[in-house]
Design a protein around this motif. Structure first.
Motif, PDB file in Angstrom:
ATOM      1  N   CYS A  90       0.859  -1.193   0.000  1.00  0.00           N
ATOM      2  CA  CYS A  90       0.000   0.000   0.000  1.00  0.00           C
ATOM      3  C   CYS A  90       0.888   1.233   0.000  1.00  0.00           C
ATOM      4  O   CYS A  90       1.697   1.404   0.908  1.00  0.00           O
ATOM      5  CB  CYS A  90      -0.910  -0.005   1.224  1.00  0.00           C
ATOM      6  N   HIS A  93       0.491   3.186   3.237  1.00  0.00           N
ATOM      7  CA  HIS A  93       0.827   2.486   4.492  1.00  0.00           C
ATOM      8  C   HIS A  93       1.728   1.294   4.189  1.00  0.00           C
ATOM      9  O   HIS A  93       1.352   0.139   4.407  1.00  0.00           O
ATOM     10  CB  HIS A  93      -0.459   1.987   5.177  1.00  0.00           C
ATOM     11  N   HIS A  97       0.104  -2.880   5.634  1.00  0.00           N
ATOM     12  CA  HIS A  97      -0.750  -3.878   4.979  1.00  0.00           C
ATOM     13  C   HIS A  97      -0.545  -3.843   3.476  1.00  0.00           C
ATOM     14  O   HIS A  97      -0.120  -2.835   2.922  1.00  0.00           O
ATOM     15  CB  HIS A  97      -2.241  -3.632   5.301  1.00  0.00           C
ATOM     16  N   CYS A 112      -6.678   0.298  -0.841  1.00  0.00           N
ATOM     17  CA  CYS A 112      -6.176   0.293   0.534  1.00  0.00           C
ATOM     18  C   CYS A 112      -7.281  -0.241   1.438  1.00  0.00           C
ATOM     19  O   CYS A 112      -8.389   0.298   1.431  1.00  0.00           O
ATOM     20  CB  CYS A 112      -5.786   1.708   0.948  1.00  0.00           C
ATOM     21  N   PRO A 113      -6.978  -1.294   2.228  1.00  0.00           N
ATOM     22  CA  PRO A 113      -8.024  -1.854   3.084  1.00  0.00           C
ATOM     23  C   PRO A 113      -8.378  -0.942   4.262  1.00  0.00           C
ATOM     24  O   PRO A 113      -9.431  -1.101   4.868  1.00  0.00           O
ATOM     25  CB  PRO A 113      -7.415  -3.170   3.573  1.00  0.00           C
TER      26      PRO A 113
HETATM   27 ZN   LIG Z   1      -3.314   1.501   3.147  1.00  0.00          ZN
END
Ligand SMILES: [Zn+2]
Length: 126
Positions: A90, A93, A97, A112-113
């Motif tokens: 990601c 991030h 994750h 993106c989760p």
């Molecule tokens: Zn993310």
């Protein structure tokens, strides 16, 4: 390999090539045995394998989304213990994750989760 399975696999394999990810050895058939399904094995470097399949004549986006999910799981297993497993990373991030596959209609995207941001279409990383 069944052409529908080959077409469904192409976007996520392109993403793996574009990002330097591990590539499975894809061997058609073997799993499962069903006239409505085209299957193949994704072989790991350690000699184990995971099955991947598409249900024939389902919408292409559905096939791509399913196959991308299965290949992503394969990548996590392949990298486990030797490298970070968060593929694809990601961008917002990178330490938290991987992206996850989301399908909306004909679009299949890496999102993106955490915040749901669509990053790139599957097949368009790199
Ligand atoms: Zn993310």
């Amino acid at each position: 390999m069944h052409p529908q399975l080959a077409l469904a696999l192409e976007p996520v394999l392109r993403d793996l090539r574009a990002t330097g990810g591990p590539l499975p050895r894809v061997v058609p058939g073997g799993w499962p045995e069903d006239d409505d399904v085209a299957g193949a094995m994704l072989w790991h470097s350690d000699g184990s394998g995971s099955g991947v399949s598409v249900v024939l004549d389902r919408p292409f986006a559905e096939q791509v989304a399913h196959v991308a999910d299965v290949v992503q799981d394969w990548v996590v297993e392949e990298l486990w213990g030797t490298a970070p497993t968060n593929w694809p990373r990601c961008p917002a991030h990178p330490d938290n994750h991987p992206l996850e596959v989301r399908r909306g209609g004909d679009a299949v995207e890496w999102v993106c989760p955490a915040d749901g941001t669509a990053v790139r279409p599957v097949g368009d990383l790199g």
